[in-house]
Design a protein around this motif. Structure first.
Motif, PDB file in Angstrom:
ATOM      1  N   UNK A 184       0.814  -1.219   0.000  1.00 52.12           N
ATOM      2  CA  UNK A 184       0.000   0.000   0.000  1.00 52.12           C
ATOM      3  C   UNK A 184       0.848   1.270   0.000  1.00 52.12           C
ATOM      4  N   UNK A 185       2.129   1.152   0.318  1.00 53.68           N
ATOM      5  CA  UNK A 185       3.006   2.315   0.306  1.00 53.68           C
ATOM      6  C   UNK A 185       3.107   2.927  -1.095  1.00 53.68           C
ATOM      7  N   UNK A 225       8.975  -4.282  -3.875  1.00 55.07           N
ATOM      8  CA  UNK A 225       9.923  -3.304  -4.372  1.00 55.07           C
ATOM      9  C   UNK A 225       9.082  -2.187  -4.974  1.00 55.07           C
ATOM     10  N   UNK A 226       9.196  -1.013  -4.406  1.00 54.11           N
ATOM     11  CA  UNK A 226       8.460   0.147  -4.906  1.00 54.11           C
ATOM     12  C   UNK A 226       9.497   1.147  -5.398  1.00 54.11           C
ATOM     13  N   UNK A 227       9.497   1.362  -6.679  1.00 56.78           N
ATOM     14  CA  UNK A 227      10.428   2.315  -7.273  1.00 56.78           C
ATOM     15  C   UNK A 227       9.633   3.536  -7.724  1.00 56.78           C
ATOM     16  N   UNK A 228      10.070   4.692  -7.279  1.00 52.67           N
ATOM     17  CA  UNK A 228       9.387   5.942  -7.591  1.00 52.67           C
ATOM     18  C   UNK A 228      10.352   6.843  -8.348  1.00 52.67           C
ATOM     19  N   UNK A 229       9.827   7.653  -9.232  1.00 52.87           N
ATOM     20  CA  UNK A 229      10.689   8.563  -9.952  1.00 52.87           C
ATOM     21  C   UNK A 229       9.949   9.860 -10.262  1.00 52.87           C
ATOM     22  N   UNK A 288       7.056   2.258   7.411  1.00 52.02           N
ATOM     23  CA  UNK A 288       6.752   1.075   6.600  1.00 52.02           C
ATOM     24  C   UNK A 288       7.950   0.581   5.793  1.00 52.02           C
ATOM     25  N   UNK A 289       9.073   1.282   5.867  1.00 55.02           N
ATOM     26  CA  UNK A 289      10.208   1.015   4.984  1.00 55.02           C
ATOM     27  C   UNK A 289      11.223   0.111   5.668  1.00 55.02           C
TER      28      UNK A 289
END
Length: 174
Positions: A15-16, A89-93, A121-122
């Motif tokens: 959910x993050x 694995x949450x990759x943001x850009x 949450x990390x």
């Protein structure tokens, strides 16, 4: 065109991704965005399809890679979610189509740190520009062998469990 600022997160709660998308959306300066949601088997884009809603995308997150991008004429943001043996694995850009340097970049990093600390949450998070991280490696190697990470955020328990104290990195223990 500016450098891509990237945030790579390993966590146990998918959910993050939604919260990170909201965080990045607050940095968009243009409200006229086009949203593209893609689902694929791997990073070779095998069997890639576009879907219509984030709700539909959540049905794929246990077995596929999901990317959500928002583009405007002057910037682009995105989040990808993929599950592996470490968790999600949450990759943001964010690509502001300009160079973000100095105080502006430091302020953005500090904002990310505060935001993620508050979420609690990390497991591990790397922040940098044009980064290279291999999420299939052990956590120690994932951190040690990464490139262009300006700062790591590591949960205290994760730091202890993975014996990361002998790494020579700039890190914030959260």
């Amino acid at each position: 065109m500016g450098e891509l600022i990237e945030i790579g997160i390993v966590c146990k709660n998918k959910s993050l991704y939604c919260e990170m998308l909201d965080f990045l959306e607050r940095h968009l300066t243009n409200e006229e965005t086009v949203q593209i949601i893609s689902v694929m088997d791997n990073w070779h884009y095998d069997n890639m399809i576009e879907i219509n809603s984030i709700e539909e995308a959540e049905n794929y997150m246990e077995t596929k890679i999901v990317t959500i991008e928002k583009r405007s004429p002057c910037e682009q943001i995105g989040v990808s979610v993929e599950k592996n043996k470490k968790g999600y694995i949450i990759e943001c850009w964010i690509n502001p189509y300009k160079e973000v340097i100095g105080k502006e970049y430091s302020n953005f990093i500090n904002e990310i740190i505060k935001y993620l600390k508050d979420k609690n949450m990390v497991d591990v998070c790397g922040i940098g520009k044009e980064v290279s991280v291999d999420y299939d490696k052990s956590i120690y190697s994932l951190i040690n062998d990464s490139h262009n990470i300006d700062i790591w955020l590591i949960s205290q328990q994760f730091f202890i469990d993975n014996k990361l104290s002998n790494l020579n990195i700039k890190a914030v223990i959260i």
